[in-house]
Motif scaffolding. Structure first.
Motif: not given
Length: 119
Positions: A40-62
């Protein structure tokens, strides 16, 4: 070319939805782990979501409960479905992926796509 092409960004009202796509170029044989980031403008880069090759996922709390990351391996494409969007979701969204190219691994970034949530 070794390239990730992002699309699907745009302007949406609060509470609306968007679906982002991240498509690998022909040179890339497969996408392994893929990650969506945003800045976002004026903010640091933030991880939003991840998906592995096997389909496992992880998300930012927000974004938990609102965003869904998925993939279509046949199309070499990763998606980010964004629902119940809030103004604070406004950012440039970037796709990053560990990919396979001619039998070796590489890390590739997309060009970014703008998401603006505003009434």
């Amino acid at each position: 070319q070794v390239q990730l092409v992002e699309s699907g960004g745009g302007l949406v009202q609060p509470g609306g939805s968007l679906r982002l796509s991240c498509a690998a170029s022909t040179t890339i044989s497969s996408i392994n782990r893929a990650t969506w980031y945003r800045q976002a403008p004026g903010k640091e880069r933030e991880l939003v979501a991840v998906i592995t090759s096997g389909g496992s996922t992880n998300y930012a709390d927000s974004v938990k409960g609102r965003f869904t990351i998925s993939r279509d391996n046949a199309k070499k494409t990763v998606f980010l479905q964004m629902n119940s969007l809030k103004p604070e979701d406004t950012a440039v969204y970037y796709c990053n992926a560990d990919v396979t190219i001619v039998g070796v691994s590489a890390n590739v970034w997309g060009q970014g796509t703008q998401v603006t949530v505003s009434s």
